[in-house]
Each structure stands twice: as structure tokens, then as C-alpha cells.
Design a protein around this motif. Sequence first.
Motif, PDB file in Angstrom:
ATOM      1  N   ALA A  20       0.826  -1.206   0.000  1.00 42.12           N
ATOM      2  CA  ALA A  20       0.000   0.000   0.000  1.00 42.12           C
ATOM      3  C   ALA A  20       0.863   1.260   0.000  1.00 42.12           C
ATOM      4  N   LEU A  21       2.002   1.200   0.685  1.00 36.68           N
ATOM      5  CA  LEU A  21       2.889   2.360   0.745  1.00 36.68           C
ATOM      6  C   LEU A  21       3.469   2.676  -0.628  1.00 36.68           C
ATOM      7  N   ARG A  22       3.813   1.638  -1.380  1.00 38.75           N
ATOM      8  CA  ARG A  22       4.336   1.871  -2.727  1.00 38.75           C
ATOM      9  C   ARG A  22       3.294   2.557  -3.593  1.00 38.75           C
ATOM     10  N   GLY A  23       2.058   2.160  -3.405  1.00 38.32           N
ATOM     11  CA  GLY A  23       1.001   2.720  -4.232  1.00 38.32           C
ATOM     12  C   GLY A  23       1.001   2.114  -5.614  1.00 38.32           C
ATOM     13  N   PRO A  24      -0.162   1.994  -6.210  1.00 40.10           N
ATOM     14  CA  PRO A  24      -0.244   1.404  -7.554  1.00 40.10           C
ATOM     15  C   PRO A  24       0.312   2.362  -8.604  1.00 40.10           C
ATOM     16  N   ILE A  25       1.077   1.831  -9.527  1.00 41.35           N
ATOM     17  CA  ILE A  25       1.589   2.600 -10.659  1.00 41.35           C
ATOM     18  C   ILE A  25       1.044   1.955 -11.929  1.00 41.35           C
ATOM     19  N   PRO A  26       0.249   2.661 -12.702  1.00 44.39           N
ATOM     20  CA  PRO A  26      -0.246   2.083 -13.957  1.00 44.39           C
ATOM     21  C   PRO A  26       0.914   1.657 -14.850  1.00 44.39           C
ATOM     22  N   ASP A  27       0.724   0.569 -15.549  1.00 45.81           N
ATOM     23  CA  ASP A  27       1.802   0.023 -16.374  1.00 45.81           C
ATOM     24  C   ASP A  27       2.347   1.052 -17.348  1.00 45.81           C
ATOM     25  N   GLU A  28       1.476   1.857 -17.922  1.00 44.51           N
ATOM     26  CA  GLU A  28       1.933   2.823 -18.918  1.00 44.51           C
ATOM     27  C   GLU A  28       2.752   3.960 -18.296  1.00 44.51           C
ATOM     28  N   GLN A  29       2.696   4.077 -16.954  1.00 45.97           N
ATOM     29  CA  GLN A  29       3.467   5.111 -16.265  1.00 45.97           C
ATOM     30  C   GLN A  29       4.650   4.543 -15.479  1.00 45.97           C
ATOM     31  N   ASN A  30       4.827   3.237 -15.507  1.00 42.89           N
ATOM     32  CA  ASN A  30       5.867   2.582 -14.715  1.00 42.89           C
ATOM     33  C   ASN A  30       7.135   2.444 -15.554  1.00 42.89           C
ATOM     34  N   ALA A  31       8.103   3.299 -15.283  1.00 39.26           N
ATOM     35  CA  ALA A  31       9.347   3.295 -16.054  1.00 39.26           C
ATOM     36  C   ALA A  31      10.128   2.003 -15.877  1.00 39.26           C
ATOM     37  N   ALA A  32       9.991   1.358 -14.722  1.00 45.65           N
ATOM     38  CA  ALA A  32      10.757   0.133 -14.469  1.00 45.65           C
ATOM     39  C   ALA A  32      10.370  -0.984 -15.422  1.00 45.65           C
ATOM     40  N   LEU A  33       9.133  -0.976 -15.903  1.00 48.36           N
ATOM     41  CA  LEU A  33       8.707  -2.023 -16.826  1.00 48.36           C
ATOM     42  C   LEU A  33       9.434  -1.922 -18.158  1.00 48.36           C
ATOM     43  N   GLU A  34       9.879  -0.724 -18.510  1.00 53.33           N
ATOM     44  CA  GLU A  34      10.682  -0.575 -19.720  1.00 53.33           C
ATOM     45  C   GLU A  34      12.000  -1.339 -19.584  1.00 53.33           C
ATOM     46  N   ILE A  35      12.554  -1.328 -18.381  1.00 52.27           N
ATOM     47  CA  ILE A  35      13.820  -2.032 -18.139  1.00 52.27           C
ATOM     48  C   ILE A  35      13.578  -3.535 -18.059  1.00 52.27           C
ATOM     49  N   VAL A  36      12.426  -3.930 -17.542  1.00 50.67           N
ATOM     50  CA  VAL A  36      12.092  -5.354 -17.494  1.00 50.67           C
ATOM     51  C   VAL A  36      12.133  -5.959 -18.896  1.00 50.67           C
ATOM     52  N   SER A  37      11.706  -5.199 -19.882  1.00 49.53           N
ATOM     53  CA  SER A  37      11.701  -5.702 -21.259  1.00 49.53           C
ATOM     54  C   SER A  37      13.113  -5.915 -21.798  1.00 49.53           C
ATOM     55  N   LEU A  38      14.118  -5.375 -21.104  1.00 50.04           N
ATOM     56  CA  LEU A  38      15.509  -5.496 -21.552  1.00 50.04           C
ATOM     57  C   LEU A  38      16.292  -6.546 -20.775  1.00 50.04           C
ATOM     58  N   PHE A  39      15.617  -7.280 -19.899  1.00 48.06           N
ATOM     59  CA  PHE A  39      16.331  -8.204 -19.009  1.00 48.06           C
ATOM     60  C   PHE A  39      17.212  -9.185 -19.777  1.00 48.06           C
ATOM     61  N   ASP A  40      16.686  -9.754 -20.839  1.00 50.26           N
ATOM     62  CA  ASP A  40      17.453 -10.767 -21.580  1.00 50.26           C
ATOM     63  C   ASP A  40      18.745 -10.170 -22.139  1.00 50.26           C
ATOM     64  N   VAL A  41      18.674  -8.952 -22.628  1.00 48.60           N
ATOM     65  CA  VAL A  41      19.865  -8.316 -23.192  1.00 48.60           C
ATOM     66  C   VAL A  41      20.832  -7.928 -22.086  1.00 48.60           C
ATOM     67  N   LEU A  42      20.310  -7.345 -21.014  1.00 50.30           N
ATOM     68  CA  LEU A  42      21.172  -6.854 -19.941  1.00 50.30           C
ATOM     69  C   LEU A  42      21.825  -7.991 -19.153  1.00 50.30           C
ATOM     70  N   ASN A  43      21.213  -9.169 -19.182  1.00 50.61           N
ATOM     71  CA  ASN A  43      21.783 -10.301 -18.457  1.00 50.61           C
ATOM     72  C   ASN A  43      22.846 -11.042 -19.248  1.00 50.61           C
TER      73      ASN A  43
END
Length: 230
Positions: free
Chosen positions: A74-97
Motif C-alpha cells: 500500500a505504501l508503494r502505491g499502484p503505478i499504472p503500467d503505462e506510467q511505470n518506467a521500471a517495466l521498460e527495463i524489465v523488457s531489456l532483461f534478456d539483453v542486460l543479463n
Amino acid sequence: MLGLATNTSGSHAGGGRRERWSWRRRIAVILAVLAVAVALPSWVLHRAGRVRRQSEIDAIRAAGEPLTIEDLVALRGPIPDEQNAALEIVSLFDVLNQRELPPLPIVFGPHEQWGELGMRYNADMLEAIDAFLAVRQDVLATLHAAAAMDRGAFPLEWAPDGIGTLLPHLSPVRAAVKLLALEAVARAHRGNMDGAVASCEAMFRIASFVEDEPFLVSLLVRCAAESVAI
């Protein structure tokens, strides 16, 4: 005979010697006393500890700090997917790993030495860096786009005990920071100081995506990323 009988009965009536306890009864009494002597202080300490813990919990709750996993979510609060910058990095996991790196002395040496402050790389080193970055322009563009967004937090699948929660995003975060740091070095050597500053700002921004994770390892990764940017 009559007097003897009278004397004997009188001694019983008058409460003669008490029957001595058997050794089993003595041992039982000693053990009972020892049990009480051990249990009573332990109970007192346990009770005092419970009172102290409850007072600390009440103080945390009064301060508005989280106490449970549900409170943390609850403290983090919901972040809509389209506003969550971290999800952009999640899409790069395979390359970054990916671990395969071309030979880049100093920057990606055994101890990841970046060289002395003010040190300039030679032409061969800069050419190797440029070649490394050239094939990762799409990744760098995504990292900069994510850093330009306002909010970001990596999704967590909480373990029932909390502490067992897996953090698979920390390794890609470190890789992303290294890539941006290499970009900053290349830009600075080419005289693009505004671009180098932008790369450093992106490092700070991506490191902030783990700032509200209640884990020591997340804190250490953030500190390490910010020290590289500095």
C-alpha cells in the motif's frame, strides 16, 4: 505390660517423630523448586519483552510506517503500467543479463577499474567502446526513455515470509548502470559534456527505481549505482 502399652499409645498420640521423606520425594521437590527458579525469571523476561515489542510496534504504527507486507504494498502505491518506467527495463532483461562482452581493458577489467580521475583513453580504447555501444543503441535509447519518466518500481512477488522474496531485477539494474556509465565516459571523451551529464542523470534515475524496496541488497545496489554515477 499395662504401663508399657499406655506409654506407647501416648507417644503416638502426642505426635512422635514424623515420617522421613523418601529419596524419590526429595528429588521431586528439588526438581520442582529448580523448575520454578528457572521458569519464573524466563516468564518475567518474556513478558517484559512482549510489552517492549508491543510498545515499539505501536510507535511504528503511530509514525505511519509499514508493519506488514500489505502495508508495504500500500505504501508503494499502484503505478499504472503505462506510467511505470521500471517495466521498460524489465523488457531489456534478456539483453542486460548477457555476459558476453568484448575485451575492454580498464572499463570492464577484472576489478572494473575506471582509471584515475581525468585520465584519457587512447584511440584504440575509444574505438572499442564506440563499437560496443553501437550495437546497443536501442537498449540505451530505452534506458534513457525510462529515465525520463516520472515513476518507476519493479514488480515484486512477495514470499510468505517477506525476506525470501526474489529480486531478479537487481542484476539487470547493475548492467544498465554500467552501460550508461560507459556511454557517459565515451561522450565525455568526445567532448559531449551535456550528453555525459544526461547519462549520469539516467543512472541516478534508474537506481531510484529500487529505493522503496525494504531489502539491504536493494539498498547496496542503489548505493553502488549512484557511486558509479558520481
